[in-house]
Design a protein around this motif. Structure first.
Motif, PDB file in Angstrom:
ATOM      1  N   THR A 272       8.562   8.748 -18.211  1.00 38.17           N
ATOM      2  CA  THR A 272       9.905   8.269 -17.845  1.00 38.17           C
ATOM      3  C   THR A 272       9.935   7.799 -16.397  1.00 38.17           C
ATOM      4  N   THR A 273       9.204   8.492 -15.539  1.00 41.32           N
ATOM      5  CA  THR A 273       9.140   8.082 -14.132  1.00 41.32           C
ATOM      6  C   THR A 273       8.543   6.686 -14.014  1.00 41.32           C
ATOM      7  N   THR A 274       7.443   6.460 -14.706  1.00 42.05           N
ATOM      8  CA  THR A 274       6.771   5.165 -14.653  1.00 42.05           C
ATOM      9  C   THR A 274       7.635   4.048 -15.213  1.00 42.05           C
ATOM     10  N   LEU A 275       8.299   4.312 -16.342  1.00 40.99           N
ATOM     11  CA  LEU A 275       9.108   3.281 -16.979  1.00 40.99           C
ATOM     12  C   LEU A 275      10.327   2.903 -16.144  1.00 40.99           C
ATOM     13  N   ALA A 276      10.972   3.874 -15.545  1.00 36.97           N
ATOM     14  CA  ALA A 276      12.156   3.579 -14.733  1.00 36.97           C
ATOM     15  C   ALA A 276      11.777   2.744 -13.516  1.00 36.97           C
TER      16      ALA A 276
ATOM     17  N   LEU B  73       0.833  -1.211   0.000  1.00 43.57           N
ATOM     18  CA  LEU B  73       0.000   0.000   0.000  1.00 43.57           C
ATOM     19  C   LEU B  73       0.862   1.253   0.000  1.00 43.57           C
ATOM     20  N   GLY B  74       1.879   1.280   0.859  1.00 43.63           N
ATOM     21  CA  GLY B  74       2.776   2.435   0.912  1.00 43.63           C
ATOM     22  C   GLY B  74       3.512   2.657  -0.391  1.00 43.63           C
ATOM     23  N   THR B  75       3.904   1.566  -1.049  1.00 40.36           N
ATOM     24  CA  THR B  75       4.614   1.680  -2.329  1.00 40.36           C
ATOM     25  C   THR B  75       3.730   2.318  -3.392  1.00 40.36           C
ATOM     26  N   PHE B  76       2.481   1.877  -3.469  1.00 36.64           N
ATOM     27  CA  PHE B  76       1.573   2.462  -4.459  1.00 36.64           C
ATOM     28  C   PHE B  76       1.264   3.930  -4.152  1.00 36.64           C
ATOM     29  N   LEU B  77       1.163   4.286  -2.886  1.00 36.32           N
ATOM     30  CA  LEU B  77       0.944   5.694  -2.523  1.00 36.32           C
ATOM     31  C   LEU B  77       2.153   6.543  -2.897  1.00 36.32           C
ATOM     32  N   LEU B  78       3.355   5.995  -2.698  1.00 36.84           N
ATOM     33  CA  LEU B  78       4.567   6.718  -3.099  1.00 36.84           C
ATOM     34  C   LEU B  78       4.621   6.871  -4.617  1.00 36.84           C
ATOM     35  N   TRP B  79       4.252   5.838  -5.346  1.00 40.21           N
ATOM     36  CA  TRP B  79       4.196   5.905  -6.802  1.00 40.21           C
ATOM     37  C   TRP B  79       3.249   7.019  -7.233  1.00 40.21           C
ATOM     38  N   PHE B  80       2.077   7.062  -6.630  1.00 38.74           N
ATOM     39  CA  PHE B  80       1.101   8.105  -6.931  1.00 38.74           C
ATOM     40  C   PHE B  80       1.677   9.489  -6.638  1.00 38.74           C
ATOM     41  N   GLY B  81       2.332   9.629  -5.488  1.00 40.07           N
ATOM     42  CA  GLY B  81       2.910  10.917  -5.115  1.00 40.07           C
ATOM     43  C   GLY B  81       4.052  11.353  -6.005  1.00 40.07           C
ATOM     44  N   TRP B  82       4.746  10.375  -6.592  1.00 36.59           N
ATOM     45  CA  TRP B  82       5.883  10.716  -7.460  1.00 36.59           C
ATOM     46  C   TRP B  82       5.433  11.473  -8.716  1.00 36.59           C
ATOM     47  N   PHE B  83       4.158  11.383  -9.070  1.00 37.43           N
ATOM     48  CA  PHE B  83       3.659  12.143 -10.210  1.00 37.43           C
ATOM     49  C   PHE B  83       3.527  13.632  -9.860  1.00 37.43           C
ATOM     50  N   GLY B  84       3.576  13.969  -8.593  1.00 38.57           N
ATOM     51  CA  GLY B  84       3.717  15.364  -8.188  1.00 38.57           C
ATOM     52  C   GLY B  84       5.170  15.729  -7.994  1.00 38.57           C
ATOM     53  N   PHE B  85       5.950  14.767  -7.541  1.00 37.08           N
ATOM     54  CA  PHE B  85       7.364  14.984  -7.256  1.00 37.08           C
ATOM     55  C   PHE B  85       8.146  15.334  -8.525  1.00 37.08           C
ATOM     56  N   ASN B  86       7.996  14.519  -9.565  1.00 35.67           N
ATOM     57  CA  ASN B  86       8.785  14.714 -10.785  1.00 35.67           C
ATOM     58  C   ASN B  86       8.134  15.665 -11.792  1.00 35.67           C
ATOM     59  N   PRO B  87       6.950  15.350 -12.330  1.00 36.96           N
ATOM     60  CA  PRO B  87       6.325  16.309 -13.268  1.00 36.96           C
ATOM     61  C   PRO B  87       6.036  17.659 -12.621  1.00 36.96           C
TER      62      PRO B  87
ATOM     63  N   VAL C 272      13.665   6.684  -7.524  1.00 38.61           N
ATOM     64  CA  VAL C 272      14.705   7.550  -6.967  1.00 38.61           C
ATOM     65  C   VAL C 272      15.743   7.902  -8.027  1.00 38.61           C
ATOM     66  N   ALA C 273      16.157   6.901  -8.802  1.00 38.27           N
ATOM     67  CA  ALA C 273      17.209   7.123  -9.794  1.00 38.27           C
ATOM     68  C   ALA C 273      16.764   8.052 -10.916  1.00 38.27           C
ATOM     69  N   ILE C 274      15.527   7.895 -11.390  1.00 42.36           N
ATOM     70  CA  ILE C 274      15.074   8.700 -12.526  1.00 42.36           C
ATOM     71  C   ILE C 274      14.734  10.128 -12.122  1.00 42.36           C
ATOM     72  N   THR C 275      14.617  10.387 -10.838  1.00 41.22           N
ATOM     73  CA  THR C 275      14.188  11.702 -10.364  1.00 41.22           C
ATOM     74  C   THR C 275      15.110  12.827 -10.827  1.00 41.22           C
ATOM     75  N   SER C 276      16.385  12.556 -10.972  1.00 39.39           N
ATOM     76  CA  SER C 276      17.326  13.588 -11.434  1.00 39.39           C
ATOM     77  C   SER C 276      17.096  13.961 -12.891  1.00 39.39           C
ATOM     78  N   GLY C 277      16.977  12.962 -13.753  1.00 39.19           N
ATOM     79  CA  GLY C 277      16.930  13.231 -15.193  1.00 39.19           C
ATOM     80  C   GLY C 277      15.578  13.009 -15.834  1.00 39.19           C
ATOM     81  N   CYS C 278      14.526  12.915 -15.023  1.00 37.66           N
ATOM     82  CA  CYS C 278      13.202  12.551 -15.548  1.00 37.66           C
ATOM     83  C   CYS C 278      12.724  13.469 -16.674  1.00 37.66           C
ATOM     84  N   SER C 279      13.117  14.727 -16.640  1.00 32.10           N
ATOM     85  CA  SER C 279      12.620  15.698 -17.619  1.00 32.10           C
ATOM     86  C   SER C 279      13.524  15.843 -18.838  1.00 32.10           C
TER      87      SER C 279
END
Length: 461
Positions: free
Chosen positions: A260-264, A218-232, A297-304
């Motif tokens: 790119t976030t999703t694929l990584a 559950l926590g992993t999926f919530l973090l995944w969801f939140g990463w769409f605010g973190f990166n984009p 975590v890794a894609i967060t630097s170069g996601c854009s």
């Protein structure tokens, strides 16, 4: 001068976009809480949940009073190392920043302390959390933010004097957020030492699996969801049109960044699934969750600034970085219950190097020059962009490791010498919930354990 209605609408939409992104990033706190709770033993569940709350509330005050100013306090006396104004949001809103920008950056700041909390889980005094959360969120982390994300920072890709003609590209914080939290956790866990019983008399690891895989997933999926605010969301503005195109703008780059976030993350999860199957002989859901997060975590630097195919490369190697560091940690008898040091530190460092290898020139100009024509910038080494960007990325890795080490290392050591870092062995064996928080997180516990704090005290006497 009166603002046109078109500009007002544009500003309003951009503000709504940034606020919505901030709310998504804040949802990651729920994800961290669930992930941490499921990854520890049941006797420490209440403690780890409370520390996640404390990271948020203490970090909020610290970042409001000092952190934002140290991070983004540009002005007439600005310098490349540390911000010098906007303390307690004085003079905010300004021509540069408003309240929505503060809220977005605050959501990032409290995430850093949550990373570190996982490394020292199940054996740390509650008082120590208060100290390190305040210091990390209010001083250590904001300094790195100023270096990389402030327009006057010496590592910033937006400064007037670009390091190696490039500046370091850390778009959403593989280094600024994750490497900082991971290295802080490294020092905390190293100074505290392993949990009681984590390694036997011969130095062999003893499994201490988390008590609830459901919470971890559950926590992993919530973090995944939140990463769409973190990166984009790190574009800050979505209504920015590129001058050389009639149909592309930040809205295009935002969509690509989500992809790119999703694929990584997905690639790292798959590689971890099969990699761990080969190593341990079974399919492990918890390992897959950590692998997935390592890819994010890794894609967060170069996601854009990378193509979708490059994100798959990023996730593939991030998985092996995590697997390799976990094996090394066990050999060195290093105990991090959440694998936060390996995951956020190791994969964060790889993410910075990856960006220096695979960043695409067109996307770099879109992210940092709004697609302006005629601009020339260094880009990924393997994409033909030379060594400038990669050199800046390596410098960022080394400087973050050094800065966090000389600040958080002495802090944890000082707390250790004062006797307020680690709990006693008796309390650790009994569990932090009963020994420090008055009772368990769950109503039903084993019959041979004390059910309430009063029972625990009577047993001690």
């Amino acid at each position: 001068m009166e603002v046109s209605w078109e500009q007002s609408v544009t500003d309003s939409i951009n503000t709504i976009y940034l606020l919505f992104s901030a709310y998504l990033v804040f949802v990651m706190q729920i994800g961290f809480a669930m992930l941490c709770a499921g990854s520890v033993r049941a006797k420490n569940a209440m403690n780890i949940m409370l520390t996640n709350v404390v990271d948020a509330v203490v970090g909020s005050i610290s970042y409001y009073l000092f952190g934002f100013a140290f991070a983004f306090g540009d002005g007439s006396n600005s310098n490349p190392f540390i911000g010098t104004n906007f303390f307690a949001l004085y003079n905010i809103p300004s021509t540069s920043y408003d309240y929505s920008f503060f809220l977005y950056q605050w959501a990032f700041a409290i995430a850093v302390a949550g990373i570190t909390s996982g490394s020292i889980a199940e054996r740390t005094q509650f008082t120590a959390y208060l100290f390190f959360s305040f210091f990390l969120t209010g001083f250590v982390y904001p300094i790195v933010v100023h270096w990389v994300w402030s327009s006057s920072g010496w590592l910033s890709p937006s400064s007037s004097g670009l390091l190696f003609g490039s500046g370091a590209i850390d778009f959403a914080g593989s280094g600024v957020v994750h490497l900082v939290g991971g290295i802080a956790g490294l020092w905390g866990s190293f100074i505290e030492g392993p949990r009681v019983g984590r390694f036997d008399a011969f130095g062999n690891p003893v499994p201490m699996r988390g008590h609830n895989a459901t919470l971890v997933v559950l926590g992993t999926f919530l973090l995944w969801f939140g990463w769409f605010g973190f990166n984009p969301g790190s574009f800050d503005k979505i209504l920015v049109a590129y001058p050389d195109s009639t149909s592309q703008g930040n809205w295009t780059a935002v969509g690509r960044t989500a992809v790119t976030t999703t694929l990584a993350g997905s690639t790292a999860g798959i590689v971890t699934l099969f990699g761990r199957r080969i190593l341990v002989g079974h399919w492990d859901a918890l390992d897959v969750c950590n692998g997935l997060l390592g890819g994010f975590v890794a894609i967060t630097s170069g996601c854009s600034v990378v193509e979708p195919w490059a994100a798959i490369v990023c996730g593939f190697f991030a998985a092996w970085v995590l697997i390799g560091l976990n094996i090394l940690a066990l050999k060195l008898q290093f105990d991090d219950p959440l694998e936060a040091t390996q995951l956020h530190g190791g994969c964060g460092a790889w993410g910075l190097i990856f960006t220096g290898l695979f960043a695409k020139e067109e996307f770099v100009i879109q992210a940092y020059n709004s697609g302006e024509t005629g601009v020339v910038r260094p880009y990924g080494l393997l994409m033909g962009g030379g060594w400038g960007l990669l050199g800046a990325q390596v410098v960022e890795v080394l400087m973050i490791v050094g800065w966090v080490s000389v600040t958080m290392g002495p802090l944890f050591y000082g707390l250790h010498k004062l006797g307020i870092l680690r709990i006693s062995s008796d309390e650790e064996i009994a569990g932090l919930d009963i020994s420090r928080h008055g009772g368990y997180a769950y109503a039903h516990q084993e019959e041979d354990r004390p059910h309430f704090y009063a029972d625990y005290v009577r047993m001690q006497n």
